[in-house]
Design an enzyme around this catalytic site. Sequence first.
Site, PDB file in Angstrom:
ATOM      1  N   LYS A 138       0.845  -1.061  -0.037  1.00 23.51           N
ATOM      2  CA  LYS A 138      -0.244   0.384  -0.016  1.00 23.51           C
ATOM      3  C   LYS A 138       0.999   1.309   0.117  1.00 23.51           C
ATOM      4  CE  LYS A 138      -3.900  -0.394  -0.539  1.00 23.51           C
ATOM      5  NZ  LYS A 138      -4.101  -0.417  -2.130  1.00 23.51           N
ATOM      6  N   SER A 139       1.528   1.288  -1.588  1.00 24.21           N
ATOM      7  CA  SER A 139       2.408   2.396  -0.807  1.00 24.21           C
ATOM      8  C   SER A 139       2.623   2.982  -2.537  1.00 24.21           C
ATOM      9  CB  SER A 139       3.742   2.231  -0.940  1.00 24.21           C
ATOM     10  OG  SER A 139       4.278   2.202   0.682  1.00 24.21           O
ATOM     11  N   THR A 174       7.962  -7.073  -5.951  1.00 21.01           N
ATOM     12  CA  THR A 174       7.986  -7.861  -4.887  1.00 21.01           C
ATOM     13  C   THR A 174       7.295  -7.345  -3.863  1.00 21.01           C
ATOM     14  OG1 THR A 174       9.130  -9.331  -3.533  1.00 21.01           O
ATOM     15  CG2 THR A 174      10.178  -7.630  -5.160  1.00 21.01           C
ATOM     16  N   HIS A 175       7.218  -7.250  -2.437  1.00 25.41           N
ATOM     17  CA  HIS A 175       6.720  -6.710  -1.424  1.00 25.41           C
ATOM     18  C   HIS A 175       7.515  -7.257  -0.528  1.00 25.41           C
ATOM     19  CE1 HIS A 175       3.212  -4.630  -2.390  1.00 25.41           C
ATOM     20  NE2 HIS A 175       2.633  -5.662  -2.510  1.00 25.41           N
ATOM     21  N   SER A 224      -3.937   2.188   5.071  1.00 28.37           N
ATOM     22  CA  SER A 224      -4.298   2.421   3.789  1.00 28.37           C
ATOM     23  C   SER A 224      -4.651   0.358   3.237  1.00 28.37           C
ATOM     24  CB  SER A 224      -3.503   2.675   2.767  1.00 28.37           C
ATOM     25  OG  SER A 224      -3.744   2.361   1.180  1.00 28.37           O
ATOM     26  N   SER A 266      -2.285  10.191 -13.546  1.00 24.97           N
ATOM     27  CA  SER A 266      -3.007  11.126 -12.197  1.00 24.97           C
ATOM     28  C   SER A 266      -3.717   9.236 -11.122  1.00 24.97           C
ATOM     29  CB  SER A 266      -3.871  11.759 -12.546  1.00 24.97           C
ATOM     30  OG  SER A 266      -4.801  11.118 -13.549  1.00 24.97           O
ATOM     31  N   PHE A 267      -4.323   9.744 -10.661  1.00 20.57           N
ATOM     32  CA  PHE A 267      -5.556   9.024  -9.993  1.00 20.57           C
ATOM     33  C   PHE A 267      -7.130   8.701 -10.200  1.00 20.57           C
ATOM     34  CE2 PHE A 267      -8.016   8.062  -6.406  1.00 20.57           C
ATOM     35  CZ  PHE A 267      -7.753   6.832  -5.789  1.00 20.57           C
ATOM     36  N   GLU A 268      -7.045   9.657 -11.373  1.00 20.03           N
ATOM     37  CA  GLU A 268      -8.994   9.534 -11.313  1.00 20.03           C
ATOM     38  C   GLU A 268      -8.532   8.455 -12.790  1.00 20.03           C
ATOM     39  OE1 GLU A 268     -11.557   9.464 -10.468  1.00 20.03           O
ATOM     40  OE2 GLU A 268     -10.473  10.791  -8.139  1.00 20.03           O
ATOM     41  N   LYS A 299      -8.290   6.990  -1.832  1.00 18.19           N
ATOM     42  CA  LYS A 299      -7.994   8.459  -1.873  1.00 18.19           C
ATOM     43  C   LYS A 299      -6.656   8.736  -2.563  1.00 18.19           C
ATOM     44  CE  LYS A 299     -10.864   9.425   2.193  1.00 18.19           C
ATOM     45  NZ  LYS A 299     -10.569   9.807   3.414  1.00 18.19           N
ATOM     46  N   GLY A 300      -5.966   8.302  -2.199  1.00 11.73           N
ATOM     47  CA  GLY A 300      -4.494   8.255  -2.929  1.00 11.73           C
ATOM     48  C   GLY A 300      -3.866   9.275  -2.390  1.00 11.73           C
TER      49      GLY A 300
END
Length: 296
Positions: free
Chosen positions: A57-58, A108-109, A139, A230-232, A256-257
């Site tokens: 979640k980054s 990878t995480h 998040s 962009s987020f949207e 939300k970002g």
Amino acid sequence: MAEIEKRKATPIFPFLKYRSITLPPMPPILKDVDHYMESLRNFNSRETDVILCSSMKSGSHWVHEIVSMLLHQTTEYNKHGVLNACNFECQPDWDKLEQLNNPRFFHTHLPMEFLPRKHVENEYKIIYLNRNPKDRAVSQYLFLQGKEGVPVMTWNEFFENFVVMDTIYGGWFTFTKEFEKALSEKRGNILPVTFEKLKIATIPTLLEIASFLGILVDDNFIKDIADKCSFENLKKNKIDGTTTIHPEGRSTLWRKGIIGDWENWFTVAQNEKFDQMYQREMKGYDVNFVYISPKV
């Protein structure tokens, strides 16, 4: 509606223990976690490979799309497919990866100690992506809720069991310290990127990534990528592979970002407790995160 009810999602809980860390129970890992992790360490990396290493979640899907566009020199979405297709923890067949054309792009995480030996030792490219741990925790909580196998829990319960006692992929502190130590010791070929930096200084950060990848770009191309990513726009256009872990096949990836939403969730006591833990864990590490969005 009937089709939704029949859907069988992939469970991501309970987590699977491996050494001192826990892993989501992805089908390839479940077969034999020890063999799987050793196969990952022995993976035959190529000089042209790029690995995106991110804490959960980054902004992984965000940067995955940015890098995909840069590598393919296009602003067409999903040129590298869904994130899961290149995620090391989801690989069902290592041999198939040998058939991929250069440049290969993986994700990878996992913390640095579990990365392919050849990749790290030969200093092939790594993009290290991180986010302030408070926003990341919120998040992660909201993302996990409702997923197949994940128990219903309050934020307070999640904070105590998954923030204070964070072991997923080794935990945020382990992930961060391993990469920060490598950077300070100049080990590996690592580009550090943060969610906040990418959000606040998008164009300069995209130029840094392009330069790191050795890709020549012009201003118009970079601006186009910034707009497309962009987020949207990503919410509307990027394929979300995480729908496979939701019982109804819904996408809950894009929320939300923003920077600073943690203030709506952390109590004063939780914030103080986390700050004390942060000071203890990160003592000696010169790393700073942005926790509040700058006022324009």
